[in-house]
Design a protein around this motif. Structure first.
Motif, short mmCIF file in Angstrom:
data_model
loop_
_atom_site.label_atom_id
_atom_site.label_comp_id
_atom_site.label_asym_id
_atom_site.label_seq_id
_atom_site.Cartn_x
_atom_site.Cartn_y
_atom_site.Cartn_z
N ALA A 165 44.02 33.18 1.88
CA ALA A 165 43.82 31.73 1.88
C ALA A 165 45.14 30.99 1.69
CB ALA A 165 42.83 31.33 0.79
N MET A 166 45.96 31.47 0.75
CA MET A 166 47.20 30.76 0.47
C MET A 166 48.18 30.83 1.63
SD MET A 166 46.63 29.29 -2.23
CE MET A 166 48.12 28.54 -2.79
N MET A 167 48.31 32.02 2.23
CA MET A 167 49.26 32.15 3.34
C MET A 167 48.86 31.25 4.50
SD MET A 167 50.73 35.98 3.71
CE MET A 167 49.19 36.83 3.82
N THR A 168 47.57 31.30 4.84
CA THR A 168 47.11 30.48 5.96
C THR A 168 47.29 29.00 5.65
OG1 THR A 168 45.45 32.19 6.16
CG2 THR A 168 45.25 30.33 7.62
N LEU A 169 46.97 28.65 4.40
CA LEU A 169 47.12 27.25 3.98
C LEU A 169 48.57 26.80 4.12
CD1 LEU A 169 45.85 24.84 2.55
CD2 LEU A 169 46.31 25.92 0.39
N LEU A 170 49.50 27.67 3.68
CA LEU A 170 50.91 27.29 3.74
C LEU A 170 51.37 27.12 5.18
CD1 LEU A 170 52.63 29.28 0.88
CD2 LEU A 170 52.05 26.88 1.02
N ILE A 171 50.97 28.07 6.04
CA ILE A 171 51.36 27.96 7.45
C ILE A 171 50.84 26.64 8.02
CG2 ILE A 171 51.03 28.92 9.75
CD1 ILE A 171 50.96 31.66 8.49
N CYS A 172 49.60 26.34 7.68
CA CYS A 172 48.95 25.14 8.17
C CYS A 172 49.68 23.88 7.71
CB CYS A 172 47.54 25.15 7.61
SG CYS A 172 46.38 24.39 8.61
N VAL A 173 50.02 23.85 6.42
CA VAL A 173 50.63 22.64 5.85
C VAL A 173 52.06 22.46 6.33
CG1 VAL A 173 51.44 21.64 3.69
CG2 VAL A 173 49.17 22.56 3.83
N ILE A 174 52.79 23.57 6.43
CA ILE A 174 54.19 23.43 6.82
C ILE A 174 54.31 23.12 8.30
CG2 ILE A 174 56.35 24.71 7.04
CD1 ILE A 174 55.53 26.09 4.40
N ASN A 175 53.45 23.74 9.09
CA ASN A 175 53.58 23.55 10.53
C ASN A 175 53.03 22.21 11.02
OD1 ASN A 175 52.06 24.35 13.43
ND2 ASN A 175 54.25 24.58 13.20
N ARG A 176 51.88 21.81 10.54
CA ARG A 176 51.25 20.56 10.92
C ARG A 176 51.16 20.36 12.42
NH1 ARG A 176 51.29 18.44 6.14
NH2 ARG A 176 50.05 16.68 6.73
N SER A 177 50.54 21.29 13.15
CA SER A 177 50.34 21.01 14.56
C SER A 177 48.85 21.09 14.86
CB SER A 177 51.10 22.00 15.43
OG SER A 177 50.41 23.20 15.49
N ILE A 178 48.44 20.39 15.91
CA ILE A 178 47.02 20.31 16.22
C ILE A 178 46.46 21.67 16.58
CG2 ILE A 178 45.38 19.33 17.87
CD1 ILE A 178 46.96 16.81 17.85
N ALA A 179 47.24 22.46 17.35
CA ALA A 179 46.74 23.76 17.81
C ALA A 179 46.46 24.69 16.62
CB ALA A 179 47.74 24.40 18.75
N VAL A 180 47.46 24.82 15.74
CA VAL A 180 47.29 25.72 14.59
C VAL A 180 46.13 25.26 13.73
CG1 VAL A 180 48.36 26.50 12.47
CG2 VAL A 180 49.68 26.45 14.56
N ALA A 181 46.05 23.94 13.51
CA ALA A 181 44.97 23.43 12.68
C ALA A 181 43.62 23.77 13.28
CB ALA A 181 45.12 21.92 12.51
N ALA A 182 43.49 23.63 14.61
CA ALA A 182 42.21 23.91 15.24
C ALA A 182 41.85 25.39 15.09
CB ALA A 182 42.27 23.53 16.71
N ILE A 183 42.84 26.29 15.30
CA ILE A 183 42.58 27.72 15.16
C ILE A 183 42.10 28.03 13.75
CG2 ILE A 183 43.62 30.02 15.18
CD1 ILE A 183 45.61 28.96 17.24
N VAL A 184 42.84 27.50 12.76
CA VAL A 184 42.53 27.82 11.36
C VAL A 184 41.16 27.28 10.97
CG1 VAL A 184 43.20 27.34 8.99
CG2 VAL A 184 44.92 27.99 10.64
N LEU A 185 40.89 26.05 11.38
CA LEU A 185 39.61 25.42 11.05
C LEU A 185 38.46 26.26 11.58
CD1 LEU A 185 38.33 22.92 9.83
CD2 LEU A 185 38.51 21.80 12.02
N PHE A 186 38.59 26.69 12.84
CA PHE A 186 37.56 27.46 13.49
C PHE A 186 37.36 28.81 12.78
CE2 PHE A 186 36.33 30.34 17.01
CZ PHE A 186 35.14 29.72 17.33
N LEU A 187 38.49 29.51 12.55
CA LEU A 187 38.39 30.85 11.99
C LEU A 187 37.87 30.83 10.55
CD1 LEU A 187 39.64 33.83 12.83
CD2 LEU A 187 40.72 33.36 10.65
#
Lengths: 258, 251
Positions: A25-47
């Motif tokens: 959870a923490m690693m994915t959260l960090l990638i999500c927060v640091i990157n802030r792109s729509i594509a990554v957010a959509a992938i993470v949200l879905f998964l």
């Protein structure tokens, strides 16, 4: 009484090693927060949604309901990010009020959208952790990460007391309702105040009794609890590393291009 | 059944959207910045800013505990009390369910340095158990809700007391001003992080404006409730207040 707490004890992913879940959870959260792109957010949200609902066995309706909890904050602040009040209209959209315009441009609009999605994706990471891992397990992980002992001890006690106090509070609320304590706005304010002070009195008395009980059982400054360790599973670790590695590569590729 | 006219369809869509937007009972809470809303750099910066206060809080708690070990259960109970008070629905005018911050009350009763640590723990539990706030934004939230707000509350309370105001008035002022200050700090944090296409002050103005309708009434209610709670304690719970060190100071 606390719905998330109840649900996480029933999760099908509960008996997986807590460190694994925490790290994932923490690693994915960090990638999500640091990157802030729509594509990554959509992938993470879905998964994360799939993992929590289908693998974890949390009812979908509950999950969606919990997704709406942060919605008021999210909508209000995204409105503030997206729209501007200017004298000159911007490129996407404008409504005029006399001399001023309520307006937004492409850049602000996409910035707001990206913010919205990133926030939702991060919330889904947080929900993955809190819907699958009970608080005592998370505390155990924190203890292994060498969080100060005083903090861990306080957290353990606070976690325990929360339920004691919630039960007391709900009993008091019921009896206040029986006696028409919430008849109108003024009485309900007064009742809430009385509930607060009664709760405080009860909690002080409770804490004194608890300390006596702890002393009687040879309390010497540390509370030792047995933890139930689940073994790390190689397959799961490999999957986690694979997913986060791929996500990271994807992020790097998007940022720097090849 | 005859086919719907275009106009009817439009009305239906608008009604549907309306129901979706307003059908969800809005949750109004003190302003927790949500998970993922701040960029990475800001999360770290706010977290770092909290560290000195937290270390000071830790030392003050440890010193107190060295003297009286029995204080640990009392401290934990106070933390749980703050959590429970902030998780209960308070009576609100608009029908939405609102929550108190509870840290103002904590600061008045237990002092600001203990509240910084308790506030951190409470915020962590609120993120995990209630989904208010988040793990990456915990630094920013701790700064606004567990450090800035309580210090202002405590300062205002002490000042009013020196000024010889009635206790009722000083508790009310302390709690509601602390809450308002928290709201302003949170707006500042948001504006610092997100002011694309405008200046910092432009963004600050917008955030303040957007949250004012929920936060300003909330801080007044919080002030009122804190006042009622403290008054109730004063009349029923003198020994308990002495135990947590609240009365000794005021004598």
């Amino acid at each position: 009484m606390i719905v998330i707490d109840k649900l996480c004890y029933n999760s099908k992913l509960r008996y997986i090693n807590a460190g694994e879940k925490f790290a994932f959870a923490m690693m994915t959260l960090l990638i999500c927060v640091i990157n802030r792109s729509i594509a990554v957010a959509a992938i993470v949200l879905f998964l994360m949604g799939i993992l929590t609902v289908f693998k974890g066995g949390i009812p979908l309706s509950r999950y969606l309901y919990f997704m709406t909890i942060p919605l008021v904050f999210l909508l209000l602040s995204t409105l503030a990010v997206m729209f501007h009040i200017r004298e000159v209209p911007m490129d996407l959209f404008a409504v005029s009020f006399g001399k001023w315009y309520l307006t937004t441009g492409y850049h602000s609009f996409f910035y707001g959208l990206q913010l919205l999605l990133t926030a939702l994706a991060s919330v889904s990471c947080l929900y993955f952790l809190s819907f699958t891992t009970p608080v005592p397990d998370i505390l155990e992980v924190l203890r292994k990460l060498h969080c100060p002992k005083l903090l861990i001890e306080l957290m353990l006690l606070i976690y325990r007391f929360i339920f004691v106090l919630l039960e007391t509070a709900s009993a008091i609320t019921t009896s206040q309702n029986c006696r028409l304590g919430n008849r109108n706005y003024k009485t309900s304010l007064k009742s809430f105040g009385m509930l607060g002070s009664a709760l405080m009195v009860r909690s002080v008395a409770r804490s004194r009794k608890l300390f006596d009980a702890m002393e009687a059982r040879c309390y010497d400054g540390t509370i030792r609890v047995l933890s139930q360790d689940q073994p790390l599973k190689k397959k799961e670790v490999a999957l986690i590393v694979l997913f986060d590695g791929t996500l990271l590569l994807f992020v790097l590729w998007r940022r720097f291009g090849v | 059944m005859s086919k719907m006219s275009n106009k009817q369809k439009h009305v239906l869509t608008v009604a549907g959207v309306f129901a979706l937007v307003f059908g969800i009972v809005p949750q109004v809470q003190a302003m927790h910045i949500m998970e993922g809303y701040l960029p990475g750099g800001f999360c770290i910066a706010w977290g770092a800013l909290c560290v000195p206060f937290l270390v000071a809080g830790c030392f003050s708690i440890r010193k107190k505990l060295d003297g009286h070990r029995s204080l640990i259960t009392l401290l934990a109970m106070s933390g749980a009390f703050i959590f429970v008070i902030s998780s209960l629905k308070i009576p609100s005018v608009t029908g939405s369910c609102s929550h108190m911050t509870g840290t103002g009350l904590g600061a008045i009763l237990f002092g600001p340095s203990a509240v910084s640590i308790l506030g951190l723990i409470v915020l962590l539990f609120q993120a995990i158990l209630l989904a208010h706030g988040g793990l990456t934004t915990i630094g920013a939230n701790t700064f606004s809700m567990a450090i800035a707000g309580p210090f202002v509350s405590y300062g205002v309370y002490k000042l009013c007391e020196k000024g010889g105001l009635q206790k009722k008035v000083s508790v009310f002022l302390a709690a509601s001003l602390g809450d308002l200050f928290t709201y302003c700090i949170t707006a500042c944090q948001l504006a610092l992080a997100h002011h694309a296409d405008t200046t910092f002050f432009g963004a600050l103005g917008k955030f303040l404006m957007v949250f004012a309708p929920t936060q300003v009434p909330l801080s007044i209610i919080e002030g009122l409730l804190t006042m009622i709670i403290v008054m109730g304690l004063e009349s029923y719970a003198k020994p308990e207040l002495r135990e947590i060190g609240f009365i000794k100071e005021t004598k």
